[in-house]
Write an enzyme that holds these catalytic residues in place. Structure first.
Site, PDB file in Angstrom:
ATOM      1  N   GLY A   2       0.792  -1.221  -0.128  1.00  0.00           N
ATOM      2  CA  GLY A   2      -0.158   0.196  -0.023  1.00  0.00           C
ATOM      3  C   GLY A   2       0.775   1.382   0.012  1.00  0.00           C
ATOM      4  O   GLY A   2       2.084   1.133   0.422  1.00  0.00           O
TER       5      GLY A   2
ATOM      6  N   ARG B 143      -2.173   8.430   4.224  1.00  0.00           N
ATOM      7  CA  ARG B 143      -2.496   9.441   5.665  1.00  0.00           C
ATOM      8  C   ARG B 143      -1.263   9.615   5.995  1.00  0.00           C
ATOM      9  O   ARG B 143      -0.895  10.623   7.030  1.00  0.00           O
ATOM     10  CB  ARG B 143      -3.249   8.599   6.847  1.00  0.00           C
TER      11      ARG B 143
ATOM     12  N   TYR C 233       1.448  -7.544   8.552  1.00  0.00           N
ATOM     13  CA  TYR C 233       1.628  -6.360   7.909  1.00  0.00           C
ATOM     14  C   TYR C 233       2.960  -5.754   7.923  1.00  0.00           C
ATOM     15  O   TYR C 233       3.652  -5.636   9.255  1.00  0.00           O
ATOM     16  CB  TYR C 233       0.490  -5.412   8.537  1.00  0.00           C
TER      17      TYR C 233
ATOM     18  N   GLU D 106     -16.290  -4.942  10.082  1.00  0.00           N
ATOM     19  CA  GLU D 106     -15.490  -3.961  10.039  1.00  0.00           C
ATOM     20  C   GLU D 106     -16.282  -2.478  10.452  1.00  0.00           C
ATOM     21  O   GLU D 106     -17.449  -2.996  10.436  1.00  0.00           O
ATOM     22  CB  GLU D 106     -15.202  -3.647   8.460  1.00  0.00           C
TER      23      GLU D 106
ATOM     24  N   ASN E 143      -0.196   4.386  10.617  1.00  0.00           N
ATOM     25  CA  ASN E 143      -0.914   5.199   9.436  1.00  0.00           C
ATOM     26  C   ASN E 143      -0.390   6.434   9.301  1.00  0.00           C
ATOM     27  O   ASN E 143      -0.711   7.038   8.377  1.00  0.00           O
ATOM     28  CB  ASN E 143      -2.485   5.134   9.807  1.00  0.00           C
TER      29      ASN E 143
ATOM     30  N   TYR F 208      43.663  15.748  -2.955  1.00  0.00           N
ATOM     31  CA  TYR F 208      43.045  15.462  -4.120  1.00  0.00           C
ATOM     32  C   TYR F 208      43.573  16.659  -4.968  1.00  0.00           C
ATOM     33  O   TYR F 208      43.738  17.817  -4.819  1.00  0.00           O
ATOM     34  CB  TYR F 208      41.322  16.272  -3.813  1.00  0.00           C
TER      35      TYR F 208
ATOM     36  N   ARG G 277      60.305  25.152   3.559  1.00  0.00           N
ATOM     37  CA  ARG G 277      59.935  26.619   3.779  1.00  0.00           C
ATOM     38  C   ARG G 277      60.991  27.610   3.703  1.00  0.00           C
ATOM     39  O   ARG G 277      62.030  27.173   3.457  1.00  0.00           O
ATOM     40  CB  ARG G 277      59.560  26.533   5.405  1.00  0.00           C
TER      41      ARG G 277
END
Length: 464
Positions: free
Chosen positions: A13, A17, A104, A158, A231, A391, A444
């Site tokens: 499903g 909601r 479920y 139901e 839900n 990099y 340096r």
């Protein structure tokens, strides 16, 4: 021989909601997708090859969330109700026999002990089906369990279809069933759509089986919250809280101290050893494992990390997809981004960031450094302000620092470059070439002092 159990998890499903573009079962509680919780529970009942997930909306995403090998998938291309969701799997399921357990994918709080009790109730009697029920103060929205005077279930009604007398019943159907598989498949074609929603309701199987002369029973659970289907976002947050409370309790019972536990977030897949202390507002996420006698500082975040015994993670430290070995210390305010290994007894201090770096045993980077794509030998010392320039704008390159090497503060190591064992680099150096073992590298410019330069400059500005 024990009767085999096949588990079908309904996860097709949308869940309107939830007000979401994501399938409901993919929303997360307790650190896992809702459907993952249900699958993990089912795996404690039966082998993976006996577990099937019915998918529909965002089927591919749901398949990816269920990463366990062997789980079967059944596609419900049109969502026509719970009865239809099981029936579309007939070709894969009918020949398996035994018991058919229907769950479920949005019910993450179900305990394996409760499901075992449901299966045992089916196995110990002659019922064609045992459904899970609970007596509720206010069962509004739930189907009502209708019984005969002597106890068996005759129907489940139901909310939308019930009469006032039926809706006065406080025993509610939790929607979870254990069927005798042969009888389920014998009668499943009798499901119809004569209801307000025009769908095939699995709840109708109670009446169908009773009408065919079979017995249907209900197994009551004490707390209906265990079978809660999520839900909306309110229920999602509620389930998340319950799952995390249970996880914290599990760890504390196992010997872990959690300070201000209501502030600490621990995912279901995390583990921690006894005598470890987890500070306030810490987050222990994913599949993180923490050894014994560790200290996890306040506001730290561990994500899929592996922490050995006797480790200290100081406050406000982030460790992601990295290993920290026994006796090491990291932080405060350190960041281990990914794929790092901090060796035994090593130290990573404040405002140090690692990425794809291996620090050998006893190595130290006390503060204010970036170490990326590096291999750092045992007992090497990395001075404050050191960075590895890994990099070049196109590719990443590695820096290798030998054991016992000393990298002076504010060093810039331009990769690819290698510093030999026990070598030194002078503070403020830019190192672009290899440094041999035991050598000193200075990269340096020589200092120049111009007497009274500042005084002359001020004078010029004043005449300005």
């Amino acid at each position: 021989m024990q009767t085999p159990v096949t588990v079908v998890i309904l996860a097709a499903g949308l869940g309107t909601r939830m007000k979401s573009r994501r399938a409901k079962v993919l929303h997360r509680a307790g650190g896992k997708a809702l459907v993952e919780h249900v699958v993990d529970t089912a795996l404690q009942l039966t082998p993976a090859e006996k577990i099937f997930v019915v998918v529909g909306h965002q089927a591919e995403e749901v398949r990816k969330a269920v990463a366990t090998p062997g789980i079967g998938f059944i596609e419900q291309k049109e969502q026509k109700g719970t009865g239809h969701a099981v029936a579309v799997g007939r070709a894969a399921l009918e020949g398996l026999g035994g018991y058919l357990l229907v769950l479920y994918g949005d019910s993450p709080l179900l305990r394996v002990e409760t499901l075992r009790r449901l299966i045992d109730a089916e196995a110990s009697g002659d019922a064609a089906c045992v459904l899970m029920s609970a007596v509720m103060e206010n069962p509004f929205g739930y189907g009502r369990v209708i019984r005969t005077a002597d106890g068996p279930v005759t129907a489940v009604v139901e909310q939308k279809a019930g009469t006032p007398e039926q809706l006065a019943v406080r025993e509610a159907n939790m929607g979870i069933y254990c069927f005798r598989a042969d009888l389920f498949w014998k009668h499943v074609d009798e499901l119809g759509t004569n209801n307000p929603a025009g769908e095939y309701y699995l709840t109708d199987m109670a009446e169908i089986l009773t009408r065919a002369g079979h017995r249907v029973e209900a197994m009551r659970i004490e707390d209906a919250r265990e079978a809660l289907g999520i839900n909306d976002r309110v229920e999602l947050a509620y389930a998340d809280r319950l799952l995390r409370e249970a996880k914290r309790r599990e760890l504390m019972v196992g010997g872990v101290t959690i300070e201000n536990p209501e502030t600490v977030t621990i995912d279901a897949g995390a583990r921690a050893g006894m005598d470890t202390v987890i500070g306030p507002f810490a987050q222990v996420l994913g599949k993180t494992t923490i050894g014994e006698n560790c200290r996890i500082g306040a506001c730290s975040i561990l994500q899929d990390a592996e922490i050995g015994d006797d480790v200290e993670i100081a406050p406000f430290t982030m460790v992601t997809r990295s290993v920290v070995e026994r006796g090491a210390s990291v932080g405060p305010f350190a960041r281990l981004r990914m794929d790092n290994r901090v060796g035994e007894g090593a130290h990573v201090g404040n405002f140090v960031e690692l990425k794809k770096t291996h620090m050998g045993p006893g190595a130290k980077a006390g503060h204010l450094a970036y170490l990326g794509d590096s291999r750092i030998g045992a007992k090497a010392n990395i001075g404050a302000g050191t960075i590895t320039c890994n990099y070049d704008g196109f590719d990443k390159h590695q820096t290798v620092i030998g054991k016992g090497a000393f990298i002076g503060s504010n060093a810039t190591l331009v990769a690819p470059v290698e510093i030999g064992d026990d070598a030194y680099t002078a503070a403020g150096s830019v190192i672009t070439d290899a440094v041999p073992k035991d050598a000193l590298a200075v990269g340096r410019a020589r200092q120049t002092v111009k007497e009274e330069w500042a005084k002359k400059r001020r004078a010029l500005r004043s005449r300005g």
